[in-house]
Design an enzyme around this catalytic site. Structure first.
Site, short mmCIF file in Angstrom:
data_model
loop_
_atom_site.label_atom_id
_atom_site.label_comp_id
_atom_site.label_asym_id
_atom_site.label_seq_id
_atom_site.Cartn_x
_atom_site.Cartn_y
_atom_site.Cartn_z
N HIS A 253 32.53 31.69 117.13
CA HIS A 253 33.43 32.39 116.21
C HIS A 253 33.85 31.41 115.13
O HIS A 253 34.36 30.34 115.42
CB HIS A 253 34.68 32.89 116.95
CG HIS A 253 34.44 34.14 117.72
ND1 HIS A 253 35.44 35.05 117.99
CD2 HIS A 253 33.32 34.65 118.29
CE1 HIS A 253 34.94 36.06 118.68
NE2 HIS A 253 33.64 35.83 118.88
N TYR B 227 45.05 38.37 116.82
CA TYR B 227 46.39 37.99 117.31
C TYR B 227 47.39 38.86 116.56
O TYR B 227 47.45 38.82 115.33
CB TYR B 227 46.67 36.52 117.02
CG TYR B 227 45.85 35.54 117.84
CD1 TYR B 227 44.58 35.14 117.42
CD2 TYR B 227 46.35 35.02 119.04
CE1 TYR B 227 43.83 34.25 118.18
CE2 TYR B 227 45.61 34.11 119.79
CZ TYR B 227 44.35 33.74 119.36
OH TYR B 227 43.61 32.84 120.10
N PRO C 9 49.36 30.36 126.49
CA PRO C 9 47.94 30.52 126.16
C PRO C 9 47.67 30.98 124.72
O PRO C 9 46.52 31.06 124.30
CB PRO C 9 47.45 31.58 127.16
CG PRO C 9 48.66 32.22 127.68
CD PRO C 9 49.78 31.26 127.56
N LYS D 191 44.72 26.58 124.22
CA LYS D 191 44.67 25.12 124.33
C LYS D 191 44.71 24.61 125.76
O LYS D 191 44.54 23.40 126.00
CB LYS D 191 45.84 24.50 123.54
CG LYS D 191 45.68 24.68 122.04
CD LYS D 191 44.51 23.88 121.48
CE LYS D 191 44.00 24.41 120.16
NZ LYS D 191 42.63 24.96 120.29
N TYR E 143 43.47 25.03 115.65
CA TYR E 143 42.87 26.05 116.53
C TYR E 143 41.47 25.62 117.00
O TYR E 143 41.14 25.74 118.18
CB TYR E 143 42.78 27.39 115.81
CG TYR E 143 42.44 28.55 116.73
CD1 TYR E 143 41.11 28.87 117.02
CD2 TYR E 143 43.44 29.30 117.33
CE1 TYR E 143 40.80 29.92 117.88
CE2 TYR E 143 43.14 30.35 118.20
CZ TYR E 143 41.81 30.65 118.47
OH TYR E 143 41.50 31.67 119.33
P1 FAS Z 1 43.35 24.68 137.43
O1 FAS Z 1 44.70 25.22 137.84
O2 FAS Z 1 42.38 25.59 136.77
O3 FAS Z 1 42.60 24.13 138.74
C1 FAS Z 1 43.31 23.41 139.70
C2 FAS Z 1 42.55 23.54 141.01
O4 FAS Z 1 43.21 22.75 141.99
C3 FAS Z 1 42.56 24.97 141.53
O5 FAS Z 1 41.26 25.38 141.85
C4 FAS Z 1 43.48 24.93 142.75
O6 FAS Z 1 43.06 25.80 143.77
C5 FAS Z 1 43.31 23.48 143.19
N1 FAS Z 1 44.45 22.95 143.92
C6 FAS Z 1 45.76 23.17 143.70
N2 FAS Z 1 46.51 22.48 144.59
C7 FAS Z 1 45.64 21.80 145.40
C8 FAS Z 1 45.79 20.91 146.48
N3 FAS Z 1 46.98 20.57 146.93
N4 FAS Z 1 44.68 20.40 147.06
C9 FAS Z 1 43.44 20.73 146.58
N5 FAS Z 1 43.23 21.57 145.54
C10 FAS Z 1 44.32 22.09 144.96
N6 FAS Z 1 44.15 28.53 129.06
C11 FAS Z 1 43.60 28.92 127.89
O7 FAS Z 1 43.15 28.07 127.13
N7 FAS Z 1 43.55 30.26 127.57
C12 FAS Z 1 44.02 31.23 128.42
O8 FAS Z 1 43.97 32.41 128.11
C13 FAS Z 1 44.58 30.85 129.65
N8 FAS Z 1 45.03 31.80 130.54
C14 FAS Z 1 45.59 31.39 131.72
C15 FAS Z 1 46.08 32.32 132.66
C16 FAS Z 1 46.66 31.90 133.88
C17 FAS Z 1 47.17 32.94 134.87
C18 FAS Z 1 46.76 30.53 134.16
C19 FAS Z 1 47.40 30.06 135.45
C20 FAS Z 1 46.28 29.59 133.25
C21 FAS Z 1 45.68 30.02 132.03
N9 FAS Z 1 45.18 29.11 131.10
C22 FAS Z 1 44.63 29.48 129.92
C23 FAS Z 1 45.22 27.72 131.35
C24 FAS Z 1 44.06 27.41 132.26
O9 FAS Z 1 42.88 27.81 131.65
C25 FAS Z 1 44.15 25.94 132.54
O10 FAS Z 1 44.40 25.20 131.37
C26 FAS Z 1 42.90 25.43 133.20
O11 FAS Z 1 42.68 26.21 134.35
C27 FAS Z 1 43.14 23.95 133.52
O12 FAS Z 1 42.21 23.59 134.43
P2 FAS Z 1 42.60 22.59 135.63
O13 FAS Z 1 43.39 21.47 135.08
O14 FAS Z 1 41.32 22.34 136.34
O15 FAS Z 1 43.62 23.40 136.55
C1 PHB Z 2 41.14 34.98 126.28
O1 PHB Z 2 40.10 35.52 125.84
O2 PHB Z 2 41.45 35.01 127.51
C2 PHB Z 2 42.05 34.26 125.33
C3 PHB Z 2 41.60 34.00 124.06
C4 PHB Z 2 42.43 33.34 123.17
C5 PHB Z 2 43.70 32.96 123.57
C6 PHB Z 2 44.15 33.23 124.87
C7 PHB Z 2 43.32 33.88 125.75
O3 PHB Z 2 44.52 32.34 122.69
#
Ligand code: FAS
Ligand code: PHB
Length: 389
Positions: free
Chosen positions: A72, A200, A292, A296, A384
């Site tokens: 994009h 957005y 989100p 980032k 962005y």
């Molecule tokens: P993660 O949380 O992805 O991974 C951590 C891992 O550690 C998990 O698999 C967990 O099971 C494991 N873990 C936890 N405790 C543990 C323990 N004690 N022992 C062993 N393993 C353990 N980011 C965006 O950029 N755009 C979005 O739209 C977006 N939406 C999101 C929606 C939700 C509901 C959440 C929670 C996050 C969202 N994020 C989004 C942010 C997300 O993408 C994170 O930035 C990304 O998952 C970061 O990756 P990790 O640092 O690997 O953490």
């Molecule tokens: C998504 O597609 O999940 C998404 C895209 C852009 C954002 C947040 C979430 O800023």
């Protein structure tokens, strides 16, 4: 058991770090609390910066994202019935890639398994021992037996609710936090996206985001109350509210269908400092969280992985500790910039419950300024698509 780098967490941060280390012959073990299937059913991020794509390529998992992802080179902002575009290529030299975090994680699991990566699932009672010594260990339970993993270094990639951050004594750590008075209700549907680019939307009723995973899989969000639950929202109620928050022309084009996933994510800004204690290094959501809005979260986890991977290569390949010694400083310098952008974009596009009419007018004036000022658009585009590592 022994390894060079013990990685706690088998999400994108932990898996990317493990696979990158493997390409340099540096051994790691990934300890994951959940099952692989559980990790892969989580629906999260959808927009990847070029920096993450480059790391995926370096890790040997860059082929599918370029084949199946969608580049994009701009995004749309709407306010009321007005809509305008931020052109990334006009202000930067790179696009973003629309490709679900789930697919990134899937690609990394496949690569780790293909290279005999040591991944241990369903671990519990993980404890980091001796992080501030030269011989740290990670103790954990799996299949009912207590295990000890001796290592040189520990990467805490276990997300916001993990154990790594809490291992750093509170007397040595400072947390910074802002909790937003709303959440995002997200829906995934097997429907064509309403637009080929992301929208957005700032509306009087609240924020909305129209995103996608591919031409037949759409991802939509609406700002919701903190006490809302997914089961409070029927699909019809979601679609009706989404239509009210996007421009009429887009609402008329919206193709709706049954939700195949519906969840609510709370919004918070969070940073812990430092991101290192002895031989423990925090990475990704273990150290920081962003709302989100600016896409980032995953992308800032990627820059952490870049800095940590660089530091670990330096110490193993050149016996030079400079990268590790400066890891926290370098990672935090970029973390705070993505925190700022995510806070700014969230504050610009959401309706705050206690927002006065004056503040709403100021919001609309800033959106109008962004619409008409090239310098403002350039600043938004550069943040962005991703600031340099
Ligand atoms: P993660 O949380 O992805 O991974 C951590 C891992 O550690 C998990 O698999 C967990 O099971 C494991 N873990 C936890 N405790 C543990 C323990 N004690 N022992 C062993 N393993 C353990 N980011 C965006 O950029 N755009 C979005 O739209 C977006 N939406 C999101 C929606 C939700 C509901 C959440 C929670 C996050 C969202 N994020 C989004 C942010 C997300 O993408 C994170 O930035 C990304 O998952 C970061 O990756 P990790 O640092 O690997 O953490
Ligand atoms: C998504 O597609 O999940 C998404 C895209 C852009 C954002 C947040 C979430 O800023």
């Amino acid at each position: 058991m022994r390894t060079q780098v013990a990685i706690i967490g088998g999400g994108p941060s932990g898996l990317l770090l493990s696979q990158l280390l493997h390409t340099r012959g540096i051994d790691s073990v990934v300890l994951e609390r959940q099952t692989k299937a559980y990790v892969l059913q989580r629906i999260r991020a959808g927009v990847l910066e070029q920096g993450l794509l480059d790391l995926m390529t370096e890790a040997g998992v860059g082929e599918r994202v370029y084949r199946e992802g969608f580049a994009h080179d701009g995004t749309l902002l709407s306010y009321g019935d007005e809509m305008f575009r931020i052109d990334f290529t006009e202000h930067t030299d790179k696009p973003v890639m629309v490709y679900g975090q789930t697919e990134v994680t899937r690609d990394l699991y496949k690569a780790r398994e293909a290279t005999d990566g040591r991944l241990v699932f369903q671990v519990s009672d993980v404890e980091i021992v001796g992080a501030d010594t030269d011989s740290p260990e990670v103790q954990y339970t799996v299949d009912g037996a207590r295990q000890t993993l001796a290592c040189d270094y520990v990467a805490g990639c276990d997300g916001f609710h993990g154990v790594s951050r809490k291992t750093i004594p509170e007397t040595l750590r400072k947390d910074y936090e802002k909790v937003y008075p709303f959440g995002w209700l997200g829906v995934l549907s097997r429907t064509p996206p309403v637009h080929h680019e992301l929208i957005y939307a700032n509306s009087e009723r609240g924020f909305a985001l129209c995103s996608m995973r591919n031409e037949a899989l759409s991802r939509y969000y609406i700002q919701c109350r903190l006490d809302d639950r997914p089961e409070d929202w029927s699909d019809q109620a979601f679609w009706d509210e989404l239509r009210r928050r996007i421009p009429g022309e887009q609402a008329a084009r919206l193709v709706t269908g049954p939700s195949i996933e519906k969840s609510i994510a709370p919004l918070r800004s969070f940073v812990t400092e430092p991101m290192r204690w002895g031989r423990l290094f925090l990475c990704g959501d273990a150290a920081h969280i962003v709302p989100p809005t600016g896409a980032k979260g995953l992308n800032t986890a990627a820059s952490d992985v870049h800095y940590l991977y660089t530091g670990l290569r330096q110490i193993y390949e050149e016996s030079d500790a400079e990268g590790l010694d400066r890891y926290s400083e370098r990672a935090l310098a970029r973390v705070w910039k993505t925190e700022r952008f995510s806070w700014w974009f969230s504050t610009l596009m959401h309706r705050f419950p206690d927002q006065t009419e004056f503040e709403y007018k100021i919001q609309l004036a800033e959106i109008e300024f962004l619409r008409t000022n090239k310098a403002a658009q350039a600043a938004m585009a550069q943040n962005y698509v991703g600031l340099p590592y």
